[in-house]
Scaffold this active site. Structure first.
Site, short mmCIF file in Angstrom:
data_model
loop_
_atom_site.label_atom_id
_atom_site.label_comp_id
_atom_site.label_asym_id
_atom_site.label_seq_id
_atom_site.Cartn_x
_atom_site.Cartn_y
_atom_site.Cartn_z
N LYS A 165 -32.38 -2.55 65.16
CA LYS A 165 -32.15 -1.21 65.70
C LYS A 165 -33.33 -0.83 66.59
CE LYS A 165 -35.39 0.28 63.54
NZ LYS A 165 -36.45 1.11 64.09
N ARG A 201 -40.35 -16.78 73.95
CA ARG A 201 -40.69 -17.05 75.36
C ARG A 201 -41.84 -18.06 75.42
NH1 ARG A 201 -36.35 -15.43 77.92
NH2 ARG A 201 -35.81 -13.26 77.57
#
Lengths: 351, 351
Positions: free
Chosen positions: A112, A52
Site C-alpha cells: 500500500k 535495479r
C-alpha cells in the site's frame, strides 16, 4: 481462526507451494522475505528476487535462500516459475511495476498505497480485471488474528451498534527521505493514512463510501502532509476520526465504541497483536523472525501471504477481504484528504 | 505534588475551614458533598445546602451532616457563614445562579460549562471581575494528581515537543433527559466537549486560541449534537482531535504524542487516576467514598475543592490554573463547534 494449510479433500495430493517473486530489495521486501520463512516451505517459496541493482538482489537471495537474483524487474516478470510477485518498491513505482507483472500474467501483491492517486489505483485495478489476473493491495492489517478477533466481535454484535472509531498512528519520520519528499509521494497520509481509512471502511463503511470526509492538517516544509486528522461520517450516525502524523511518537492505538461496549487495539493499529475486550487483554503473538526486522511486527506479513495463497488456490482474481473496489475507494478518500490539506506530491498538489 | 494543607508560616494559627454552600440537590452535588468529606473537616466544611425543593435539601443535609438546609438559593446567598458556593444546577441555570451568589459576594465554583454560550460565560466572568469575587469553572480534571503528573512531564520536556493530542470521551447518554433535551442545553459538546477542549487548550494552546477549529458531527433527533469530533490546529504544527459522543461506550482515553515520546491516559480523560508513561502504568488512587457515587471517580472533586481553598486563602479572585479568560475561550470554542454541526440549544441553533 487462521487456517494454516488450504483445505483440501482427503485423499488428494497437497497443492504445490506458492512461488513468490520479490520486486525490489528494499527494507519492506527484506521483512516480507523474513515473514515468508515463518511459513511452511511446502506452501510458500520465494523463488526469485529482483532489484535495479543486481548485487542487492544477490545479497537478499543469499540471505534468504532464494534461488534466483535478477538485476531488473523485467527478468523477474519473465521467470516462468514465479506465480505471484510481491511489489515492495517506493510509492511512485507501484503503478508501473504492478502493470509490468500483470501484463506478464503474474499475480501481484502490491504494497500500500496501491497507487499514489485514485487514477493510478483505478488503472491498476482495471489492468488486473482486464487480464483476469489476481491483484491485491497489501493491507496486511486485515489478516492479523487480532484483527479477525475484533472483526468477529463486531460482526456478532458484541459491541451493539458500532458508532465511533478513533485512533492515531504516528511515528517520527521527518528524517526519512521516502516519507519527506513530494517526489517520492511522501507524507503522513500516503505512508500511514491508508491504514486508518481502510479500518474505517472495514468497520463503519463496510466498503461503502462515507457521507462526508473532512481532513484537517498541517504540512511539512517540503509540502507533504505532516499531521492530518481525517473525520469520516457514515450512514446511521457512525463516525471515525483518525489522526496520522510523521512528526510524533504515539502508541498507534485505536478504539471502536458501540452502543453496548468497546474494543481497543492498544498499539499498532496497522499490525495489531493484542486487543482489549471487556477490560481484558487478549494477545496474539507473532512467530519470531529469523533475521532482524526493519519494521515493527513484520513477521505478520505472513498472514496476507497466506491469504494470497488461499485466493490463488481457489482461482480468485481478487481478494474478498481486500477487494479492488475498496482499494479504489480508499485511494479516492486519500486523494480527497490530501486535496483538502493541500498536500504536495510528485505531480504538484493532490488531485 | 498535592499540598494537603495550605502553606503557612510556622507559629501562626491554622487558617479556618473553608465553609461551603451547595446550590442544588442534584446528583453532582451529592458527589461533591461526598468528595468534601474525604478532606479534613478543619479545612473543608459544608455548612448549607439549598434546593428548590426544601425536602431534598433536607435529605442531603441529613445524609452529609450539613448544618442548614434551604428551600431557595436566595436564602443560601444570604447565609453569612458561607464562604464559597458550589453551583451544581442544570446547564441553563449556571448563569442566573452564579450571578445571584456573586452579587451576594460569595465566591463561586460553578460546574462546567460555565455558561451555555460564550455570551453567558463572559457575563459571568465580567460579574466576578466587577465584584472582585472569586469565580472558577469546575474543570476538576486539572487538579487530579494524574493530570499534574502528565502536565509536569510535558512542562519538563520529557515528550520533546508536543505535537498530537487525540482522545475520545463517550457514554451512552441518549436516555438521559438532561443530555438529550435542547431546552436543558444538552448535547455531547456541552456535556463532554468542554473536557476535551480544555485539555487541548492546556496542553497545546496553553491558553491561546487555536489557529483553526473544525467540528464534524451528527445530531440526535432532538437537535442536540450526538457525536462530534473537534479538530484544533495550533501554532507550530500542533493538532488535537477530540471526539465526544452521547451514543457510544468508550474507555475515554487520550494520548499526547511528542517528538520524543508519548503519554497516555487510558481511561476517563476527564477524571484520570492513571497514566502510561514509557510503557509503564502509574496509578493515583482516589480515596473511597463514604456514600455511593453517581458519577465515576467523583471523590476526585476533592482536588478542585482543595484548589479553591488555596486560592481563597491567598485572596485570589480567580484561579491561575483555570482562569476566567480560559473559560471564556473554551466557551467560544464550544459555540463555534456547536455552530458548525448545527446543534440546537435552548434558544435555537448555537450562536
Amino acid at each position: 481462526m487462521e487456517t494454516m494449510t488450504p483445505q483440501k479433500p482427503s485423499g488428494t495430493t497437497c497443492p504445490p507451494p506458492t512461488r513468490w517473486g520479490i520486486c525490489s530489495a528494499g527494507k519492506i521486501s527484506h521483512d516480507f522475505l523474513v515473514a515468508l520463512r515463518t511459513l511452511p516451505a511446502e506452501e510458500h517459496l520465494a523463488v526469485a528476487v529482483a532489484a535495479r541493482d543486481l548485487s542487492r538482489a544477490q545479497q537478499y537471495a543469499q540471505l534468504h535462500g532464494v534461488a534466483r537474483a535478477y538485476g531488473s524487474y523485467e527478468e523477474l516478470a519473465r521467470d516462468p516459475e514465479v506465480d505471484v510477485v510481491y511489489v515492495g518498491t517506493v510509492n511512485p513505482q507501484h503503478l508501473p511495476d504492478t502493470l509490468l507483472f500483470l501484463r506478464a500474467r503474474k499475480a501481484v501483491l502490491v504494497e500500500k498505497p496501491m497507487g499514489i492517486s485514485a487514477r493510478e489505483a483505478k488503472e491498476m485495478a482495471a489492468a488486473a480485471r482486464e487480464a483476469g489476473v489476481f491483484l491485491m493491495e497489501g493491507f496486511w492489517t486485515r489478516f492479523f488474528p487480532a484483527w479477525k478477533r475484533l472483526k468477529a466481535l463486531v460482526d456478532e454484535g458484541a459491541l451493539g451498534e458500532c458508532r465511533v472509531l478513533q485512533g492515531a498512528l504516528a511515528f517520527p519520520l521527518r528524517s526519512v527521505e521516502r516519507v519527506r519528499e513530494p517526489s517520492l509521494a511522501g507524507g503522513a497520509l500516503l505512508d500511514l493514512g491508508g491504514y486508518a481509512l481502510q479500518m474505517a471502511s472495514a468497520l463503519l463503511g463496510r466498503g461503502c463510501p462515507p457521507l462526508r470526509l473532512r481532513a484537517e492538517g498541517c504540512l511539512h516544509p517540503s509540502g507533504v502532509d505532516e499531521t492530518v486528522t481525517v473525520t469520516l461520517q457514515y450512514e446511521g450516525g457512525k463516525q471515525a476520526a483518525m489522526t496520522v502524523s510523521m512528526d510524533a511518537k504515539m502508541p498507534g492505538g485505536v478504539v471502536l465504541g458501540g452502543t453496548r461496549g468497546w474494543v481497543e487495539i492498544p498499539s499498532h493499529l496497522n499490525c495489531p497483536t493484542e486487543l482489549i475486550w471487556e477490560g481484558k487483554r487478549e494477545v496474539f503473538p507473532l512467530p519470531p523472525p529469523a533475521e532482524p526486522l526493519n519494521f515493527p511486527n513484520s513477521t505478520g506479513l505472513r498472514y496476507e501471504a497466506q491469504h494470497v495463497r488461499e485466493c490463488l488456490l481457489k482461482g480468485l482474481t481478487e481478494s474478498p477481504v481486500m477487494p479492488l473496489a475498496e482499494s479504489e475507494l480508499i485511494a479516492e478518500m486519500m486523494d480527497e484528504a490530501r486535496r483538502q490539506v493541500g498536500a504536495v506530491g510528485p505531480g504538484g498538489t493532490a488531485p
